[in-house]
Every structure is written in C-alpha cells, then in structure tokens.
Design an enzyme around this catalytic site. Structure first.
Site, PDB file in Angstrom:
ATOM      1  N   GLY A 105       2.139   2.560   5.557  1.00 47.44           N
ATOM      2  CA  GLY A 105       3.160   1.661   5.865  1.00 47.44           C
ATOM      3  C   GLY A 105       3.888   2.225   7.027  1.00 47.44           C
ATOM      4  O   GLY A 105       4.566   1.445   7.835  1.00 47.44           O
ATOM      5  N   CYS A 121       2.090   1.366  -8.169  1.00 51.64           N
ATOM      6  CA  CYS A 121       3.208   1.723  -7.528  1.00 51.64           C
ATOM      7  C   CYS A 121       4.497   1.794  -8.380  1.00 51.64           C
ATOM      8  O   CYS A 121       5.600   2.564  -8.084  1.00 51.64           O
ATOM      9  CB  CYS A 121       3.701   0.852  -6.279  1.00 51.64           C
ATOM     10  SG  CYS A 121       3.934  -0.888  -6.628  1.00 51.64           S
ATOM     11  N   GLY A 143       0.828  -1.271   0.019  1.00 48.07           N
ATOM     12  CA  GLY A 143      -0.002  -0.044   0.015  1.00 48.07           C
ATOM     13  C   GLY A 143       0.783   1.239  -0.048  1.00 48.07           C
ATOM     14  O   GLY A 143       1.831   1.186  -0.383  1.00 48.07           O
ATOM     15  N   SER A 144       0.363   2.426   0.321  1.00 51.29           N
ATOM     16  CA  SER A 144       0.962   3.373   0.538  1.00 51.29           C
ATOM     17  C   SER A 144       2.077   3.590   1.773  1.00 51.29           C
ATOM     18  O   SER A 144       1.883   3.017   2.580  1.00 51.29           O
ATOM     19  CB  SER A 144       0.208   4.806   0.713  1.00 51.29           C
ATOM     20  OG  SER A 144      -0.364   4.893   2.042  1.00 51.29           O
ATOM     21  N   GLU A 186       5.549  -3.250   1.278  1.00 55.11           N
ATOM     22  CA  GLU A 186       6.016  -2.912  -0.004  1.00 55.11           C
ATOM     23  C   GLU A 186       5.111  -1.559  -0.554  1.00 55.11           C
ATOM     24  O   GLU A 186       3.686  -1.773  -0.372  1.00 55.11           O
ATOM     25  CB  GLU A 186       5.566  -4.072  -0.941  1.00 55.11           C
ATOM     26  CG  GLU A 186       5.939  -4.037  -2.374  1.00 55.11           C
ATOM     27  CD  GLU A 186       4.992  -3.247  -3.305  1.00 55.11           C
ATOM     28  OE1 GLU A 186       5.264  -2.167  -3.731  1.00 55.11           O
ATOM     29  OE2 GLU A 186       3.908  -3.671  -3.583  1.00 55.11           O
TER      30      GLU A 186
END
Length: 504
Positions: free
Chosen positions: A239, A291, A234-235, A257
């Site tokens: 994170g 991403c 995710g963002s 990630e």
C-alpha cells in the site's frame, strides 16, 4: 473430480469481453496448491501490453455504463449473484486449492460474496442517493448527487481472493465505474472465475476487465494516467508503494485497506470460556492470515494463568490439514511465510518472551506449507519493553498469539494502542462501562465487545487507522470512495439577485 474441484483451465486475461492468452508475454510463474505441492496448476503468463489494453477497454466502456440507470446496472449484478450461487461449490473448491484454506471456510467466503451484492444494492447505494436541500433562495433548490470516478483499478489479496476484491468490484460497478482487476499472483484462478461469472452475466464489453501479473503489472496499472482510482487490499508495504508511485497523481483516489496488529483486552469479569473460544478463533482462523487476526491478548492479572491454561489446552486440539479433510486450519500460503513464522518465534524468545506453545512445521501425507499454532507470553511486560520489541510491533500474518498481563484498564488500552496499526480490537467484559471506557480510547476502526477481532460485517464500515488504512473504509461505505459528490444549485425559472452598484 468431485463437485468442489474446479478444473484449472488457464484462460489468460479478460479484456473487452474476451479471454485471451498474452501474445507477447514478458514472463510467467508456476502455480501449485499450498496444501498439496504435487497439485500443480500450470504456468500463468503476463504481458505489460495487457495493462494498456484493459484500461483502454474500460475507458471506452465508461461513458455508456455510467449513463445506465442504477436499476439497469443492478440487473447485471443480480444476474451475477445468481451465477455465484449456481457455482458456489466450484468456486469454494477453487479458493481452497489456491489458498489451502479449509473448504468450510471457502464456502463461507463465497456466501459473503453473494450477500455483498444485495447489501450493496439495498444499503450501500443509499449512502450516495440524491439529497435535496431547501432554503437556498427564492425559487431555488440545492442538490447533492454522486458521480462515478471512471476507470478503477482493483488490486486483490491472496487470503480472501474472492470476497475482498469482490467487495471493491461490486460497489464500483453498481455506482457506474468500470473496473480493471488484478488478482494476487498467488490466487489467479479465483480472479479468473470472477471474470467467468461476470462474462456469463453478460456484463457489457469493457465494463469489467481482468489482467494477470506480478508486481510490475500491478505498478503499471496503478500509475496509468487513465486510472482514476485504486482500490487496494493487502499489506502495508505494498500500500505504501502504491502511495509513493502515485505521489505526483494528486487527483487519483486511493482506498487502501492494509494490515493489522490487533489486540483483545480480556478483563477479570469476562465470561472466561467464551473469551477463550473467541480469542482463539480470532488468532488461528485462516492460519492467522487475516488482517484482523488477534495477535495480542491483554489479560487481567487475576485470570492470566487460568486463561492461558485453558487457551493452550484448546489450541492443542486444533486439527491442521488439507482443505478437503475438514481441518480447523490449513497451511500458510508459501514457504517464505513458513520461514518468517519460525524466525519470529526465535525473535520473541530473544526479546524476553516465553514460548508456551512452539509452532513447528508438519510433515503430513500431502506435502504442503503446514505449521502448528504457537503461543508466547510475558506476564511482566512493561510499555517501554513493548515499544522496543520488534516481535510485539510486527504483523506476522501467521498463527501466533502473545499473552501479556496487567491489572490497570488504562494500561491495557495503552498496550493495545502501542501499535503502528489501527484496524481491530476486542474487549471482553460483562461491564458495559468498562467497554465504553475502552471504546473511547482505543485507536482502531473496529472495536468489538465480547466478540472476536475477526468478526466483521458487510453491513458496517470496515477500515482502520495508522498503517491499517487511509480513511476510506470498505464494506458498507464502499460506494462513497467509488464516487464523488457534486453540488448543484438549481432554479426552475429565471431569477435575478440585485447587487449594489449595478445599472438597470
């Protein structure tokens, strides 16, 4: 309803082998298709108690699951693979309705999910196989074996709601862990389908669990004392919050990630037509909601105008529309993303960038969060200006790309590295030495040659540096963060080492 339409029947959480609607919901949220706001899915309820129940079920199932052989666990996953293949069109239809992404892209996502199982069982598991070491001592041998961590939390994103969590779940289960999965709140039904397929595969009770919820549900899952690891995609902001929330739980593995602000270096000896095609798809596939999307194209000054003209011409041909109408690009995920996209175009102009192609909202027959792609440029940008630019530094997660110019390859690399993220870069040149020079100096986990930044393979590691990750790459290497190595020195027969100063 056609073969791609999934009937969204809300089943609730999947805990200890059973679907259940929360009896004591703390809240709910309503779901609709971002590509057709009149396509309403209903309200999803969540409960904080479900977090404890799911983790308890996973913890109780872990001892028996970890003791099964790799072959036994593979049997369940192979059955799951067959069910994914059987329900491929249905799953793809659900992904498209939840995310708005084109159906062709959702079908590709399900294919990747299916392939992940074979890659994990045949390739990733080899990375944690037993290693024997000789020369330890007389009649003594050394071994390294990998053991599962225990209960793992998987937190999924919205942009690839099937593939990305599946990429954590499969290696976690294959290596002997049990799982509690929380899908993104924007894509709960894709998560539900994964649970349905694993249930149909007769995965033992408690081995896989699903809980629906928003931010607080995810936080409670992450900080729970019985969760041994968190596998997150995710963002960066989320994170970082996970890292902060678990700071006192030093033993808990975090495989994070996160985002990217990715560059393509396009040099004057490139194959121009191919470079335009590859960078355009990198920038605008999935409406820029990857991403690994190409955010910046760093062009040699000699080809700047020609490249920009060709790229702009091709960008104007891209079809934007509903997932089932065969577009190139669907909508953004929600209205907030649309507002942010439009806002940052204004930011770019205020910071001295030219808006070559303005991105705007689209009023289509089916009302949704549709926007057109946008292109910004600056052929006289300095490194100092780029460093101070909010637009240059920020991950937008939308269909916008910036083009800048230089005639120095070291400066091109410096522009690419002027970045808080470090996920993916591409280099377009026919000279392998130029690529090798860039490869040595670029700061990212993925560096492609004459291929788009969104070109990734499950047969390779996938991860990045800086704000993009914490050195636990996914894909091929995923089994490594799902396990820990255990050293063992073993003697088949009793041995004795004599030390000075010991009596007989």
């Amino acid at each position: 309803m056609n073969q791609y339409q999934y009937e969204f029947n809300i089943l609730g959480n999947y805990i200890n082998g059973k679907f259940q609607i929360p009896e004591d919901p703390q809240g709910e949220w309503n779901m609709s298709c971002p590509g057709d706001l009149e396509d309403q899915f209903g309200a999803i309820q969540y409960s904080y108690k479900s977090v404890d129940d799911a983790i308890c079920a996973a913890k109780e199932a872990f001892p028996a699951w970890k003791k099964k052989s790799n072959e036994e666990r593979a049997g369940y996953l192979n059955k799951y693979q067959s069910i994914l293949e059987k329900r491929k069109k249905e799953i793809a239809g659900a992904i498209s309705r939840e995310t708005g992404k084109p159906l062709w892209e959702s079908l590709s996502e399900v294919t990747t999910m299916i392939n992940k199982i074979k890659i994990t069982l045949e390739d990733s598991m080899d990375l944690i196989k037993e290693v024997a070491v000789t020369g330890i001592g007389k009649d003594t041998q050394g071994f390294c074996r990998h053991k599962p961590l225990g209960v793992l939390a998987v937190i999924g994103p919205f942009n690839f709601p099937g593939h990305l969590p599946n990429g954590h779940i499969i290696p976690a289960l294959a290596s002997g862990n049990t799982v509690v999965f929380k899908p993104a709140s924007k894509t709960p039904f894709t998560g539900q389908i994964l649970a349905e397929c694993l249930d149909e595969a007769e995965i033992p009770r408690g081995v896989f669990n699903l809980i629906q919820g928003e931010q607080e549900v995810g936080r409670r899952l992450c900080v729970h004392q019985d969760v041994q690891g968190i596998l997150f995609t995710g963002s960066y902001e989320v994170g970082l919050r996970i890292k902060q929330d678990t700071l006192q739980q030093h033993w808990k593995l975090l495989a994070l990630e996160m985002g990217g602000k990715n560059s393509a270096i396009v040099w004057d000896d490139c194959h121009l037509e191919s470079a335009i095609y590859e960078t355009l798809t990198g920038a605008f596939l999935t409406a820029g909601q990857r991403c690994t999307s190409t955010s910046r194209i760093i062009l040699h000054k000699k080809i700047f105008n020609q490249f920009l003209e060709g790229f702009h011409k091709l960008a104007k041909t891209l079809k934007v529309g509903h997932a089932f109408d065969e577009p190139f690009m669907g909508p953004l995920i929600d209205g907030t993303s649309v507002d942010r996209y439009l806002k940052f175009q204004g930011t770019a102009v205020r910071e001295g960038f030219e808006l070559v192609m303005r991105g705007k909202t689209l009023d289509l027959e089916k009302k949704g969060h549709y926007v057109t792609p946008s292109i910004c440029s600056n052929n006289n940008l300095s490194l100092d200006q780029a460093k101070k630019s909010v637009y240059y530094q920020t991950e937008l997660f939308s269909p916008n790309v910036l083009m800048i110019a230089t005639d120095d390859i070291d400066e091109a690399v410096a522009f690419a590295n002027l970045n808080q993220y470090g996920l993916a870069n591409s280099v377009f040149t026919q000279n392998k030495d130029t690529f090798n020079q860039c490869f040595l100096d670029l700061e990212s986990g993925i560096i492609n040659w004459n291929k788009t930044t969104v070109g990734a393979s499950s047969k390779l590691p996938f991860g990045g540096l800086k704000k993009s990750g914490n050195h636990f790459p996914t894909a091929l290497y995923s089994t490594r963060y799902c396990t820990y190595p255990v050293a063992s020195i073993e003697a088949k027969q009793p041995t004795r080492t004599e030390f000075p100063g010991m009596g007989n």
